[in-house]
Design a protein around this motif. Sequence first.
Motif, short mmCIF file in Angstrom:
data_model
loop_
_atom_site.label_atom_id
_atom_site.label_comp_id
_atom_site.label_asym_id
_atom_site.label_seq_id
_atom_site.Cartn_x
_atom_site.Cartn_y
_atom_site.Cartn_z
N THR A 33 0.94 -1.15 0.10
CA THR A 33 -0.06 0.01 0.01
C THR A 33 1.14 1.48 -0.17
OG1 THR A 33 -0.01 0.15 2.43
CG2 THR A 33 -1.83 -1.23 1.15
N ARG A 35 0.19 5.22 1.41
CA ARG A 35 -0.49 6.26 2.25
C ARG A 35 0.09 7.32 2.59
NH1 ARG A 35 -4.70 3.48 3.88
NH2 ARG A 35 -4.78 1.16 4.32
N ASP A 36 -0.77 8.61 2.70
CA ASP A 36 -0.19 9.76 3.21
C ASP A 36 0.53 9.62 4.89
OD1 ASP A 36 -0.61 12.10 5.13
OD2 ASP A 36 -0.86 13.06 3.04
N SER A 39 -2.24 11.82 7.46
CA SER A 39 -3.65 11.54 7.50
C SER A 39 -3.83 9.91 7.32
CB SER A 39 -4.25 12.15 6.39
OG SER A 39 -4.04 11.66 5.28
N GLN A 40 -2.93 9.18 6.95
CA GLN A 40 -2.82 7.78 6.80
C GLN A 40 -4.03 7.31 5.56
OE1 GLN A 40 -1.11 5.00 8.28
NE2 GLN A 40 0.01 7.07 8.56
N GLN A 41 -4.29 8.31 4.94
CA GLN A 41 -5.25 8.14 3.62
C GLN A 41 -4.40 7.57 2.66
OE1 GLN A 41 -7.20 11.97 2.50
NE2 GLN A 41 -8.97 11.46 4.10
N SER A 42 -5.15 6.59 1.71
CA SER A 42 -4.27 5.81 0.80
C SER A 42 -4.33 6.86 -0.42
CB SER A 42 -5.11 4.60 0.49
OG SER A 42 -6.74 5.12 0.21
N LEU A 43 -3.36 6.56 -1.09
CA LEU A 43 -2.78 7.42 -2.16
C LEU A 43 -3.00 6.77 -3.69
CD1 LEU A 43 0.52 8.99 -0.79
CD2 LEU A 43 -1.88 10.04 -0.94
N ASN A 64 -7.77 2.37 -4.06
CA ASN A 64 -7.57 2.21 -2.33
C ASN A 64 -5.90 2.23 -1.88
OD1 ASN A 64 -10.36 1.66 -1.88
ND2 ASN A 64 -9.93 -0.24 -2.79
N GLU A 107 4.76 5.07 3.37
CA GLU A 107 3.88 6.27 3.95
C GLU A 107 4.69 7.48 3.41
OE1 GLU A 107 3.51 6.34 8.08
OE2 GLU A 107 2.15 4.50 7.88
#
Length: 121
Positions: A33, A35-36, A39-43, A64, A107
């Motif tokens: 994965t 992610r940011d 924010s831990q939002q997926s990129l 996702n 990340e």
Amino acid sequence: MQLKTLFYAFILTFLFFGEQTMGQTATQTVKGTVRDAVSQQSLPFATVILDNSNPPLGAVTDENGVFRIENVPVGRYTFTANYVGYKPAAAREILVGSGKEVSLSFELEAEIGRASCRERV
């Protein structure tokens, strides 16, 4: 006579199937994965590449932030994740073995800088 027929059948089978498996390099799948970091939002649509691979190997994350790179030859590699507006992140000395898929988690940190915009008339 029957033994001779079995012998020829064995030789033909070996030549047919043996040629297909000889010289093949062991490969594995690398997944993970992106992610940011804050924010831990997926990129979605980030790129993940296997550095210095020939031919080039890599993948683009789905909506996702999940990627999958198949047919990675067994060995030790550096993988780099990139996304517009973020600093690249690298996972170094990752051992890809034939026994089990490799799972990575990137990340990325946003690049904070000055952006300039000029109005064109």
